[in-house]
Every structure is written in C-alpha cells, then in structure tokens.
Design an enzyme around this catalytic site. Sequence first.
Site, PDB file in Angstrom:
ATOM      1  N   ARG A  55      -6.635   1.695  10.595  1.00 33.80           N
ATOM      2  CA  ARG A  55      -5.168   1.730  10.637  1.00 33.80           C
ATOM      3  C   ARG A  55      -4.618   2.749   9.657  1.00 33.80           C
ATOM      4  O   ARG A  55      -3.649   3.447   9.945  1.00 33.80           O
ATOM      5  CB  ARG A  55      -4.603   0.321  10.380  1.00 33.80           C
ATOM      6  CG  ARG A  55      -3.139   0.168  10.775  1.00 33.80           C
ATOM      7  CD  ARG A  55      -2.170   0.470   9.645  1.00 33.80           C
ATOM      8  NE  ARG A  55      -2.512  -0.293   8.483  1.00 33.80           N
ATOM      9  CZ  ARG A  55      -2.618   0.238   7.254  1.00 33.80           C
ATOM     10  NH1 ARG A  55      -2.370   1.504   7.028  1.00 33.80           N
ATOM     11  NH2 ARG A  55      -2.980  -0.509   6.225  1.00 33.80           N
ATOM     12  N   ALA A 107       5.771   4.217   6.937  1.00 34.79           N
ATOM     13  CA  ALA A 107       4.377   3.759   6.833  1.00 34.79           C
ATOM     14  C   ALA A 107       4.307   2.306   6.352  1.00 34.79           C
ATOM     15  O   ALA A 107       3.495   1.520   6.848  1.00 34.79           O
ATOM     16  CB  ALA A 107       3.616   4.669   5.879  1.00 34.79           C
ATOM     17  N   ARG A 108       5.169   1.946   5.399  1.00 32.85           N
ATOM     18  CA  ARG A 108       5.154   0.567   4.883  1.00 32.85           C
ATOM     19  C   ARG A 108       5.531  -0.416   5.999  1.00 32.85           C
ATOM     20  O   ARG A 108       4.989  -1.530   6.067  1.00 32.85           O
ATOM     21  CB  ARG A 108       6.145   0.437   3.719  1.00 32.85           C
ATOM     22  CG  ARG A 108       5.693   1.167   2.464  1.00 32.85           C
ATOM     23  CD  ARG A 108       6.841   1.314   1.470  1.00 32.85           C
ATOM     24  NE  ARG A 108       6.418   1.911   0.209  1.00 32.85           N
ATOM     25  CZ  ARG A 108       7.254   2.218  -0.782  1.00 32.85           C
ATOM     26  NH1 ARG A 108       8.549   1.972  -0.660  1.00 32.85           N
ATOM     27  NH2 ARG A 108       6.801   2.753  -1.900  1.00 32.85           N
ATOM     28  N   SER A 150       2.459   4.841  -9.366  1.00 26.95           N
ATOM     29  CA  SER A 150       3.681   4.105  -9.047  1.00 26.95           C
ATOM     30  C   SER A 150       4.930   4.917  -9.348  1.00 26.95           C
ATOM     31  O   SER A 150       6.005   4.636  -8.816  1.00 26.95           O
ATOM     32  CB  SER A 150       3.727   2.788  -9.859  1.00 26.95           C
ATOM     33  OG  SER A 150       2.647   1.971  -9.489  1.00 26.95           O
ATOM     34  N   GLU A 154       0.803   2.499  -0.927  1.00 31.94           N
ATOM     35  CA  GLU A 154       2.163   2.472  -0.351  1.00 31.94           C
ATOM     36  C   GLU A 154       3.098   1.621  -1.198  1.00 31.94           C
ATOM     37  O   GLU A 154       4.002   0.956  -0.675  1.00 31.94           O
ATOM     38  CB  GLU A 154       2.138   1.910   1.076  1.00 31.94           C
ATOM     39  CG  GLU A 154       1.220   2.654   2.012  1.00 31.94           C
ATOM     40  CD  GLU A 154       1.938   3.724   2.771  1.00 31.94           C
ATOM     41  OE1 GLU A 154       3.128   3.962   2.475  1.00 31.94           O
ATOM     42  OE2 GLU A 154       1.304   4.319   3.638  1.00 31.94           O
ATOM     43  N   THR A 185       0.430  10.882  -4.599  1.00 33.73           N
ATOM     44  CA  THR A 185      -0.108  10.297  -5.839  1.00 33.73           C
ATOM     45  C   THR A 185      -0.915  11.325  -6.633  1.00 33.73           C
ATOM     46  O   THR A 185      -1.672  12.104  -6.058  1.00 33.73           O
ATOM     47  CB  THR A 185      -1.031   9.110  -5.475  1.00 33.73           C
ATOM     48  OG1 THR A 185      -0.290   8.205  -4.663  1.00 33.73           O
ATOM     49  CG2 THR A 185      -1.552   8.400  -6.702  1.00 33.73           C
TER      50      THR A 185
END
Length: 408
Positions: free
Chosen positions: A113, A266-267, A161, A387, A155
């Site tokens: 996925r 995407a989330r 984060s 994510e 990232t």
Amino acid sequence: MDTFLAENLLDTIQRKNAPDLFEHPDFYGVDDLLTPEQRMIRQSIRDFVKREISPIIEDCAQRNIFPSFIVPKFGEIGAFGPTIPVEYGGGGLDYISYGIIMQEIERGDSGMRSTASVQGSLVMYPIYKFGTEEQRRKYLPKLGSGEYLGCFGLTEPDHGSNPSGMTTNFKDMGDHYLLNGAKMWISNAPEADIAVVWAKNEQGRIHGLIVERGMEGFSTPVTHGKWSLRASITGELVFDNVKVPKENLLPNKSGLGAPMMCLDSARYGIAWGAIGAAMDCYETARRYAMERIQFGKPIASFQLVQKKLAEMLTEITKAQLVAWRLGVLMNEGKATTAQISLAKRNNVAMALEVARESRQILGGMGITGEYSIMRHMMNLESVVTYEGTHDIHLLILGKEITGIPAFA
Ligand code: TGC
Ligand code: FAD
C-alpha cells in the site's frame, strides 16, 4: 523497470500454496453505503491481491525483497492515482473508491500500500496539482501506468516531525538550480525513476522539484535492517551539487502547505488502508479460534477469546464508519486536515491493537510467517510513525480544539 530483472526476481520467490480465503467483516452493513461501482472496484482489487500479492508477500517480507514486478501490475489495475483525471493517466475515481483500493491493498501488505499511496498521493498528486501542463503530460501517464516509479522526499535526518526546519536547499544558477542536502526514510527511493523533493530556495521558501534518476550528484542508498515494511524498499536521497533544470520546479504552490496538502491525501488513504490490515488480522484470528482445540473445545468458546474478538469487531466497525464518512467529506471537498488526522491516528492505532490481540489468539503460531498477523503487526509500527506520528496527529487535533499549537 527492467523486465528481465523483474522476471528473474519472480523466479526466486517462493509462492504460498494455501489459498487466501479472506472475506471482510461488515457488521454494520457499510457495504450498503457503497455504490455498485465502488463494490466492483473493491472486488477487483481483492481478487488481484489474492492472486498476485498473497502468494508471494510472506516470502518477500521474510527475505526483505521489494517485488518491483508488481509496479506495472498496479498500474494496470488502476492503483496509482485513482483520483487523478483519466487524461493524465489516473483513474478519475472518487475518494471512497481510492480509500477502498488502499484498504484492499493493505489487507495484503502495508508495504504494498505504501508503494501505491506514495506513487498516487505523494508523486502524481503534487505534479498534477502544482505542476505545469508540460510536467503533467511528461510524467503522469508514465507514473499512472507504473512505467515510472516515484518517491517523495520531505523527511531529513534532522527534521522528521518538523519538516519546516529542513536544510535541503537550491540556488538559482541562471540556467539551472543547484540542489544540495539529504532526505531520509524515503519509500521507493532506491528503485524510483523520479523523486518529488521539497527544498528551500535562497529566501528560505519551500518548493517542490522533480529530480530524475541519472542526474549527476544524485544518489539513493538503500536503508538496511528494517524489521517493518520489509517488502517495501526504503532509502535516502542524497543531493551533491545536483543540477536541476529550471523546468523541473513545481511552480504553482510554495511553502510547507504544498507538501502538507499531499500528506492530507496520503493520510486519508492510510486511514482506509489500516482497516484492511486490521480486517485481515481479525479474520485470521476468528478462523483460527474456531478450529484450534484446547481443553477439549475450540478456543473460540472461551469468554476471554470472545472478548478479544468482540472488541476487535467493535473497533473495526467504528473505523469503517469514520473512513466512509471522511470519504464523503473528501468527495465534497470539505474534509479538514484535523479530520484526516483523527482518522489516520484512530484507524492505525486500532489496527495495531487488533494485530496485537489477534497475534495472542494464535498463540505460538502467531509469531510465524504461516499467518499474516505478525507481518501486519510489524508493518503497522511504521504506519503509526510515518505520515505524521501518532502523537503529532494528537497535537494537530489539540490545535484544532484549542487554537493553540503545542508543537514547539
Ligand atoms: P504550520 O505552522 O502548522 O503550517 C505551516 C504552513 O503550512 C500550511 N499548512 C497547510 N496547508 C494546506 N494543507 C495542510 N494540511 C496544511 N498544514 C499546514 C499552514 O497554513 C502554514 O501556511 P503559511 O502560508 O501560513 O505559512 O506548520 P508547523 O511547522 O508548525 O508544523 C505543523 C506540523 C507539526 C503539524 C507538521 O509539520 C506535520 O504534520 N508534521 C509531521 C510531518 C509528516 O507528516 N511527515 C511525513 C513525511 S512523508 C511520509 O511519511 C511518507 S510515508 C509514505 C508511505 O510509505 O506510505
Ligand atoms: P521524530 O520527529 O524525531 O520523532 C521522534 C518522537 O518524538 C516521536 O514519538 C514523535 O511523536 C515525538 N515528537 C516529535 N516532536 C514532538 C512534539 N512537538 N511533541 C511531542 N512529541 C514529539 N518520509 C518522507 O518524506 N517520505 C517517505 O516516503 C517516507 N517513508 C517512510 C517509510 C518508513 C518505513 C518510515 C519509518 C518513515 C518514512 N518517512 C518518510 C519518514 C516519516 O514521515 C518520519 O519517520 C516521521 O515523520 C517521524 O519523523 P522522525 O522519524 O524523524 O521522528
């Protein structure tokens, strides 16, 4: 992708003989909320997963092999860019269909996925949304068909984060940009043909750039030693004075908001995908509990096992309803980042808990590759982190509720 290599890889992978008997739990009749077309899409992706992914995925994960030969097959079934218009190589579908596709693929494996959601939401989406017409025509059909594999570089080693602190940067050299810096933890990177990279210009403003494999000074070392997402390939993106043509800048949006919009998409897909992993664990545990005899009875007859199954079904049902309603809001263009955070955070944590409980129901058998549960459980440790981590999504909700950002 090199067809010869892909076929050789396929020859070395051991196929599982046991049939994949998966049927999804649907306690509240969420199926009745789907259109006939959405149900048809679900069935065709489920058949694909049973035929192409279930037989090979355990061996791929055990041996840490990315089954790259699946990439063009994903293209054929429309797994890449389901919501991108058909004229650009996407599926032209609605957001619930997109969610269902992610759910079915993650039912097979979260790493598979990942490949699909990075390609669709994090590579095709920004090119479609922020790119020029020439960029759309040049890249999207190849990405949609799986001829190209893409990756998304946000990232960095020192900025996970907190992506707004990124140090990857580019300078305007007149006839090209000069890109320097490094990205870390990038899904698909070592096999990607192109990377959508987020970097700061000389004024410190974030922009997206399309970096192509083969550009001098651009390398993509593999990240080794993962215990999670072992059938997905992860790597770094290293830029050492890479000359990027000016026409490779995505011109139509800048600032952190641009990659954040990709993350929203995407989330959302992950919120559905995680349900797939949870359903597979639950169904596996339910079937096992009905067959496994201890103390002269099926273990399904013990109250403590029934409690686990009942709680898992409850949480899966709640997650299905959250995902479906969020899909409606996405289709209406009304879903907010905080609503997406709630769904991603809740559904992934739910899936991880279901995987852990299911694993217990299988006793010792639960730790083997004979069953999918331990693989899902290890995969979900990445899904709960990437994510936006579980806690970052809580803080996004906290900011929504109070109006006060608690990130720094
Ligand atoms: P903040 O001050 O909140 O916002 C900065 C600017 O961005 C805008 N913005 C958005 N715009 C549109 N849509 C959104 N969802 C947006 N979110 C923020 C915002 O309006 C503002 O714009 P402007 O014009 O005022 O400057 O930003 P912050 O620096 O305080 O950070 C907020 C925080 C922590 C929530 C954010 O940085 C965050 O979400 N961090 C998590 C990082 C993350 O999720 N990384 C994911 C990397 S990709 C990945 O993991 C792929 S895995 C793929 C796979 O394999 O499946
Ligand atoms: P950190 O940001 O260092 O966080 C460490 C811990 O500190 C976490 O628990 C976090 O919640 C906590 N923390 C941090 N800040 C705060 C705060 N303000 N308040 C409270 N707690 C806080 N990135 C990409 O760009 N592209 C990809 O394709 C991609 N694929 C990935 C694939 C895998 C397998 C993995 C594991 C990661 C991938 N990532 C990708 C990176 C992923 O998005 C980051 O790992 C994630 O955003 C967290 O960043 P970090 O690992 O640097 O952790």
